[in-house]
Write an enzyme that holds these catalytic residues in place. Structure first.
Site, PDB file in Angstrom:
ATOM      1  N   SER A  35      30.331  42.291   9.116  1.00 59.24           N
ATOM      2  CA  SER A  35      30.199  42.410  10.568  1.00 59.24           C
ATOM      3  C   SER A  35      29.432  43.684  10.912  1.00 59.24           C
ATOM      4  CB  SER A  35      31.577  42.424  11.237  1.00 59.24           C
ATOM      5  OG  SER A  35      32.413  43.415  10.666  1.00 59.24           O
ATOM      6  N   ASP A  88      24.162  44.465   2.121  1.00 61.27           N
ATOM      7  CA  ASP A  88      24.560  43.784   3.355  1.00 61.27           C
ATOM      8  C   ASP A  88      23.426  43.800   4.373  1.00 61.27           C
ATOM      9  OD1 ASP A  88      26.925  43.728   1.985  1.00 61.27           O
ATOM     10  OD2 ASP A  88      28.000  45.075   3.331  1.00 61.27           O
TER      11      ASP A  88
END
EC number: 2.7.1.6
Length: 384
Positions: A128, A173
């Site tokens: 996230s 990421d």
């Protein structure tokens, strides 16, 4: 309602006028290659169809007003002044990205109103935070028409998380959120940033099962793993554990173990995990799902026994998934560890069987209800 629709709607409600544009940045799931990114190694993630949407419009000054829809909070800062940390943790991801974009592009002072929302579960190991960083980076790039590549935006996101937020993450990421490709897993060489796309095998689904045990990587465990890896790299006299071959590790393993037991175990995981990623690419190309399943199981065992980042709930989920999937496919913990999710590559005809076995057993054993997501591999950050 999808995040991109919600962001547009809530922007209008909050600011009283319509947003000019919307950016979407995906979260990611890592199929194999855990904690190898900050050791300059190999990873094999894909971007997923859950992510962060940011709707935005230019202002005629240098102020950024940022509305976080999901928690109903707002942050405000001025790009013509030095950017300082906020008391809101989420706001530091935004401020950090803008700060390091200004370091690269000092002329960037374009003000904006922003509204953002995400459907990536927080603290789940599905990035996230990277989706937030990359969506903000792309928003700034569009606002200022800045000469930044997607890879540069990714590295700015990593820099913000390392230096401004205080989590020593690697670059996987952010690179995945920026550079993901539809229907592909991407092997990333985290040193050269070279990408090798490989199709998700036909007839297989990517299932992500959230243990709903939350993790928070800003706390010490993640950073201590990184320090232990750096100790091992110094022991071998190399820049990063990427540079230590299996043969060289075996030659000096006893000596390292005598000096620092934890550094020995961490290095053992990283060096073997890099090899597993390279073998996983070959297995996928050959459509050898038995081999891929074995590699995923080996990765999980190594994270549990040598890197020591799994927890009993995650180990139990993986056991259940392995029973449900059988030999053609695999399951392992994914993400930084200490909670979060497992990832499964599962034959389409076994998806419901997997869902049922976990629903029948996990909550009974742990007292926690899991969340089951079926994902597709999708493109990286883009304007909608």
């Amino acid at each position: 309602m999808k995040p991109q629709q919600l962001a547009t709607q809530k922007f209008s409600e909050h600011y009283g006028y319509s947003a000019a544009q919307t950016v979407f940045a995906p979260g990611r799931v890592n199929i194999i290659g855990e904690h190898t990114d900050y050791n300059d190694g190999f990873v094999m993630p894909c971007a997923i169809n859950y992510g962060m949407a940011v709707s935005f419009s230019k202002r005629d000054d240098s102020v950024w007003r940022v509305y976080a829809i999901d928690i109903d909070e707002q942050d405000e800062f001025d790009l013509s002044r030095p950017i300082e940390p906020s008391e809101h943790k989420w706001a530091n991801y935004v401020r950090g990205v803008v700060k390091y974009i200004q370091e690269k592009c000092p002329e960037f002072k374009q003000g904006a109103d922003l509204a953002m929302t995400s459907d990536v579960p927080m603290s789940s190991g599905l990035s996230s935070s990277a989706a937030l960083e990359i969506s903000i980076g792309k928003t700034a790039q569009v606002l200022g028409d800045l000469p930044l590549s997607l890879a540069e935006i990714a590295l700015i996101g990593q820099q913000a998380e390392n230096k401004f937020v205080g989590a020593n993450c690697g670059n996987m990421d952010q690179l995945t959120s920026a550079l993901g490709q539809k229907d592909q897993v991407i092997m990333i060489d985290c040193r050269s940033l070279d990408i090798t796309p490989t199709p998700v095998p036909h007839g297989y689904s990517i299932a992500i099962i959230n243990s709903n045990v939350k993790h928070d990587l800003v706390t010490g465990e993640y950073n201590s793993r990184r320090q232990e890896c750096e100790f091992a790299a110094r022991f071998f006299g190399v820049k990063a554990l990427r540079d230590v071959t299996s043969e060289r590790f075996i030659e000096r393993a006893a000596e390292l173990q005598a000096q620092n037991e934890l550094a020995y175990k961490r290095a053992k995981h990283i060096i073997s995990e890099n090899q597993r990623v390279l073998e996983a690419v070959e297995a996928l190309k050959a459509n050898d799902m038995v081999k891929l399943g074995q590699l995923m199981a080996g990765s999980h065992d190594s994270m549990r026994d040598d890197f020591e980042i799994t927890i009993p709930e995650i180990d139990y989920l993986v056991e259940l998934a392995q029973v449900a999937i059988g030999k053609n496919g695999g399951a392992r913990m994914t993400g930084g560890g200490f909670g979060g999710c497992i990832v499964c590559l599962v034959p389409d005809e076994k998806v419901e069987h997997l869902r049922r076995i976990i629903a029948d057993n996990y909550e009974k054993q742990t007292g926690i209800k899991e969340t089951f997501h079926l994902c597709t591999a999708c493109d990286g950050v883009h304007l909608i």
